[in-house]
Motif scaffolding. Structure first.
Motif, PDB file in Angstrom:
ATOM      1  N   THR A  43      -0.982  -5.347  -3.722  1.00 10.33           N
ATOM      2  CA  THR A  43       0.474  -5.269  -3.847  1.00 10.33           C
ATOM      3  C   THR A  43       1.137  -6.610  -3.563  1.00 10.33           C
ATOM      4  N   GLN A  44       0.561  -7.416  -2.704  1.00  7.79           N
ATOM      5  CA  GLN A  44       1.164  -8.700  -2.376  1.00  7.79           C
ATOM      6  C   GLN A  44       1.061  -9.697  -3.530  1.00  7.79           C
ATOM      7  N   ASP A  85      10.980  -2.365   0.723  1.00 13.18           N
ATOM      8  CA  ASP A  85       9.560  -2.693   0.778  1.00 13.18           C
ATOM      9  C   ASP A  85       9.182  -3.195   2.171  1.00 13.18           C
ATOM     10  N   GLN A 108       5.227  -1.622  -1.514  1.00 13.39           N
ATOM     11  CA  GLN A 108       5.569  -2.743  -2.380  1.00 13.39           C
ATOM     12  C   GLN A 108       6.050  -2.202  -3.714  1.00 13.39           C
TER      13      GLN A 108
END
Length: 213
Positions: free
Chosen positions: A18-19, A29, A79
């Motif tokens: 997700t990052q 988020d 996220q």
């Protein structure tokens, strides 16, 4: 210890993925912590073999259902990419359901550890519809003929729900999930060799309050 390593590795993989997203996210988020309460309904089939030839299984001897409350705590990370969002969660739950099949046969789920991925969609700027897929490691206490045995088993969890953000810090959530566990327990009950097989299906309706870090 193994369950914590599994959950840690699971969350690490999801957070790394997700990052890497480069698109615009959501103001909600990030890391969060939650508390929940649920109503659980169990349906189980229990059967056994006793001093039987290898491969011989007696017909089902106990089919029962019971329900009751459970409470849990969870931590997760969310996220978002445009309207799409995904969260990864690790949780602990304790069940207060008590199943007494007979006076000499009880079956009680207790501690539960698990991790899930929650893919979702922002239907408005502060409301998410989400699904859930993950695993659950359930501990049970089975007392059969005055022989107590602890047992753990990992099962699949799936379901879905809705989450509403009340402000920048807090949200509320309602969701439904199903889990199936299969247990095999071998015991020596008063000199009689006993193998117990248990198939447990659980439905859970849960409400949660969530706080962002």
């Amino acid at each position: 210890m193994k369950i914590f390593l599994k959950i840690g590795g699971f969350l690490a993989c999801i957070l790394f993925l997700t990052q890497t997203a480069n698109a615009q996210g959501s103001q909600y988020d990030g890391l969060y912590l939650g508390l929940d309460g649920s109503y659980d309904k169990h349906k189980a089939v229990s059967y056994r073999t006793e001093n039987q030839p290898a491969g011989f299984v007696l017909p089902n001897t106990n089919t029962y259902s019971d329900d009751g409350p459970a409470a849990g705590i969870f931590i997760g990370y969310r996220q978002s990419v445009d309207r799409f969002t995904v969260a990864a969660e690790a949780r602990y739950t304790y069940s207060f359901v008590k199943n007494e099949i007979t006076a000499a046969d009880t079956f009680n789920p207790t501690n539960e550890f698990g991790a899930s991925v929650l893919p979702g969609y922002w239907v408005t700027d502060n409301v998410i519809l989400f699904g859930r897929i993950g695993f659950s490691q359930l501990n049970t206490n089975r007392n059969y003929r005055n022989v107590l045995e602890d047992n753990t088993d990992t099962g699949l969890v799936y379901g879905g729900g809705i989450e509403i953000y009340l402000n920048d810090l807090f949200s509320i959530r309602a969701d439904y999930s199903r889990t199936t566990h299969n247990h095999k327990m071998s015991q020596d009950a008063n000199g009689l060799a006993v193998t117990l097989y248990n198939n447990i299906e659980r439905e859970r309706i849960r409400g949660s309050i969530v706080a962002r870090f």
